[in-house]
Design a protein around this motif. Structure first.
Motif, PDB file in Angstrom:
ATOM      1  N   GLN A  71      -1.916  43.542  21.412  1.00 44.45           N
ATOM      2  CA  GLN A  71      -1.514  44.583  22.354  1.00 44.45           C
ATOM      3  C   GLN A  71      -0.560  43.961  23.372  1.00 44.45           C
ATOM      4  N   LYS A  72       0.538  44.657  23.621  1.00 42.49           N
ATOM      5  CA  LYS A  72       1.560  44.187  24.568  1.00 42.49           C
ATOM      6  C   LYS A  72       1.812  45.322  25.556  1.00 42.49           C
ATOM      7  N   SER A  73       1.751  45.001  26.860  1.00 40.96           N
ATOM      8  CA  SER A  73       1.911  46.050  27.868  1.00 40.96           C
ATOM      9  C   SER A  73       2.418  45.461  29.175  1.00 40.96           C
ATOM     10  N   ASN A  74       3.144  46.267  29.930  1.00 38.72           N
ATOM     11  CA  ASN A  74       3.551  45.867  31.276  1.00 38.72           C
ATOM     12  C   ASN A  74       2.398  46.031  32.252  1.00 38.72           C
ATOM     13  N   ASP A  75       1.443  46.886  31.901  1.00 40.96           N
ATOM     14  CA  ASP A  75       0.286  47.136  32.751  1.00 40.96           C
ATOM     15  C   ASP A  75      -0.853  46.203  32.362  1.00 40.96           C
ATOM     16  N   PHE A  76      -1.854  46.140  33.219  1.00 41.62           N
ATOM     17  CA  PHE A  76      -3.041  45.360  32.898  1.00 41.62           C
ATOM     18  C   PHE A  76      -4.029  46.283  32.195  1.00 41.62           C
ATOM     19  N   GLU A  82       5.928  35.416  31.046  1.00 41.74           N
ATOM     20  CA  GLU A  82       6.671  35.382  32.314  1.00 41.74           C
ATOM     21  C   GLU A  82       8.083  35.947  32.159  1.00 41.74           C
ATOM     22  N   LYS A  83       8.726  35.633  31.044  1.00 38.19           N
ATOM     23  CA  LYS A  83      10.113  36.058  30.821  1.00 38.19           C
ATOM     24  C   LYS A  83      10.219  37.579  30.733  1.00 38.19           C
ATOM     25  N   GLU A  84       9.336  38.204  29.927  1.00 38.31           N
ATOM     26  CA  GLU A  84       9.377  39.658  29.742  1.00 38.31           C
ATOM     27  C   GLU A  84       8.501  40.405  30.737  1.00 38.31           C
ATOM     28  N   LYS A  85       7.712  39.686  31.507  1.00 37.99           N
ATOM     29  CA  LYS A  85       6.783  40.277  32.482  1.00 37.99           C
ATOM     30  C   LYS A  85       5.793  41.227  31.792  1.00 37.99           C
ATOM     31  N   THR A  86       5.222  40.750  30.687  1.00 38.27           N
ATOM     32  CA  THR A  86       4.259  41.571  29.930  1.00 38.27           C
ATOM     33  C   THR A  86       2.950  40.822  29.734  1.00 38.27           C
ATOM     34  N   ASN A  87       1.892  41.611  29.622  1.00 41.27           N
ATOM     35  CA  ASN A  87       0.578  41.081  29.273  1.00 41.27           C
ATOM     36  C   ASN A  87       0.408  41.220  27.767  1.00 41.27           C
ATOM     37  N   ASN A  88       0.120  40.130  27.095  1.00 44.57           N
ATOM     38  CA  ASN A  88      -0.091  40.143  25.648  1.00 44.57           C
ATOM     39  C   ASN A  88      -1.548  39.787  25.365  1.00 44.57           C
ATOM     40  N   ARG A  89      -2.200  40.643  24.616  1.00 46.37           N
ATOM     41  CA  ARG A  89      -3.606  40.410  24.263  1.00 46.37           C
ATOM     42  C   ARG A  89      -3.717  40.202  22.758  1.00 46.37           C
ATOM     43  N   PHE A  90      -4.483  39.182  22.367  1.00 47.76           N
ATOM     44  CA  PHE A  90      -4.667  38.835  20.954  1.00 47.76           C
ATOM     45  C   PHE A  90      -6.156  38.733  20.652  1.00 47.76           C
ATOM     46  N   LEU A  91      -6.584  39.436  19.634  1.00 52.33           N
ATOM     47  CA  LEU A  91      -7.973  39.366  19.187  1.00 52.33           C
ATOM     48  C   LEU A  91      -7.967  39.194  17.681  1.00 52.33           C
ATOM     49  N   GLU A  92      -8.611  38.138  17.217  1.00 53.18           N
ATOM     50  CA  GLU A  92      -8.706  37.875  15.776  1.00 53.18           C
ATOM     51  C   GLU A  92     -10.176  37.794  15.421  1.00 53.18           C
ATOM     52  N   ALA A  93     -10.571  38.462  14.339  1.00 50.56           N
ATOM     53  CA  ALA A  93     -11.976  38.469  13.944  1.00 50.56           C
ATOM     54  C   ALA A  93     -12.104  38.598  12.432  1.00 50.56           C
ATOM     55  N   SER A  94     -13.248  38.166  11.942  1.00 43.35           N
ATOM     56  CA  SER A  94     -13.578  38.287  10.522  1.00 43.35           C
ATOM     57  C   SER A  94     -14.742  39.245  10.364  1.00 43.35           C
ATOM     58  N   PHE A  95     -14.634  40.130   9.368  1.00 39.38           N
ATOM     59  CA  PHE A  95     -15.671  41.123   9.111  1.00 39.38           C
ATOM     60  C   PHE A  95     -16.179  40.963   7.687  1.00 39.38           C
ATOM     61  N   LEU A  96     -17.490  41.120   7.527  1.00 39.96           N
ATOM     62  CA  LEU A  96     -18.150  40.940   6.236  1.00 39.96           C
ATOM     63  C   LEU A  96     -18.480  42.283   5.605  1.00 39.96           C
ATOM     64  N   PHE A  97     -18.326  42.369   4.300  1.00 42.43           N
ATOM     65  CA  PHE A  97     -18.651  43.582   3.553  1.00 42.43           C
ATOM     66  C   PHE A  97     -20.163  43.699   3.418  1.00 42.43           C
ATOM     67  N   LEU A  98     -20.694  44.914   3.572  1.00 41.13           N
ATOM     68  CA  LEU A  98     -22.124  45.153   3.413  1.00 41.13           C
ATOM     69  C   LEU A  98     -22.489  45.477   1.970  1.00 41.13           C
ATOM     70  N   LYS A  99     -21.540  46.005   1.215  1.00 43.86           N
ATOM     71  CA  LYS A  99     -21.794  46.410  -0.165  1.00 43.86           C
ATOM     72  C   LYS A  99     -21.210  45.390  -1.129  1.00 43.86           C
ATOM     73  N   ASP A 100     -21.827  45.278  -2.296  1.00 41.87           N
ATOM     74  CA  ASP A 100     -21.268  44.467  -3.367  1.00 41.87           C
ATOM     75  C   ASP A 100     -20.491  45.326  -4.354  1.00 41.87           C
TER      76      ASP A 100
END
Length: 190
Positions: free
Chosen positions: A74-79, A118-136
């Motif tokens: 997510q990239k935004s000028n706002d918080f 700082e250059k673009e004056k933007t807040n960048n948020r990064f979230l990385e996650a792994s998800f497991l399948f419940l079914k076979d």
């Protein structure tokens, strides 16, 4: 003559219904085991005003166990409030045939990382996650397209509609998010 025609049609069908070749970001086998990961696919993009949201997915096979890797950017000028995942977080897919597939968070609770540009004056948020399948049982998910994805974060849920084709404003590339599993699951199933 009938046999030649039969072989001709069988030969043509092989090319018509053949799946696209696998494109791996990682494909390693060593003494510890096997790790395969497909290249990331942009499955959702929203650019509105001074805010943009991108979601990428890839599939991993860790010693034969399928895992969905999700990257939320997510990239935004706002918080904006941080996005967090906990033990109850899920990704839920609704397929075009109405079936539901639920994947559970396979990691410790965490929140996105905030990086200020700082250059673009933007807040960048990064979230990385792994998800497991419940079914076979992966038959339905490899035959039917995805129509909707819900991500259950800590304290909130968000829905994302999947389109047949997504031309990214940010990356200037075209993706096919609704057929993500159809196109990629066979690459980690072997």
């Amino acid at each position: 003559m009938k046999i030649k025609i039969l072989f001709f049609f069988l030969f043509i069908q092989t090319f018509i219904f053949a799946q696209k070749p696998c494109d791996y970001a990682v494909n390693v086998t060593d003494s510890i085991g096997t790790l395969k990961e497909t290249k990331s696919c942009l499955v959702y993009e929203k650019v509105f005003g001074n805010k943009s949201t991108l979601i990428f997915m890839s599939l991993q096979s860790v010693n034969g166990v399928p895992v969905l890797k999700m990257e939320y950017i997510q990239k935004s000028n706002d918080f904006d409030a941080p996005k967090c995942l906990d033990k109850n977080s899920r990704i839920i897919f609704q397929l075009s045939n109405g079936k539901i597939y639920t994947l559970i968070n396979g990691e410790e609770p965490k929140c996105d990382n905030l990086v200020y540009n700082e250059k673009e004056k933007t807040n960048n948020r990064f979230l990385e996650a792994s998800f497991l399948f419940l079914k076979d049982d992966f038959e339905e998910i490899t035959k039917h397209s995805i129509s909707l994805m819900r991500i259950r974060f800590s304290g909130s849920s968000e829905d994302y509609v999947f389109h047949k084709e997504l031309t990214s404003e940010t990356l200037k590339e075209t993706y096919k998010p609704d057929s993500f599993f159809i196109d990629n699951f066979n690459c980690i199933a072997n």
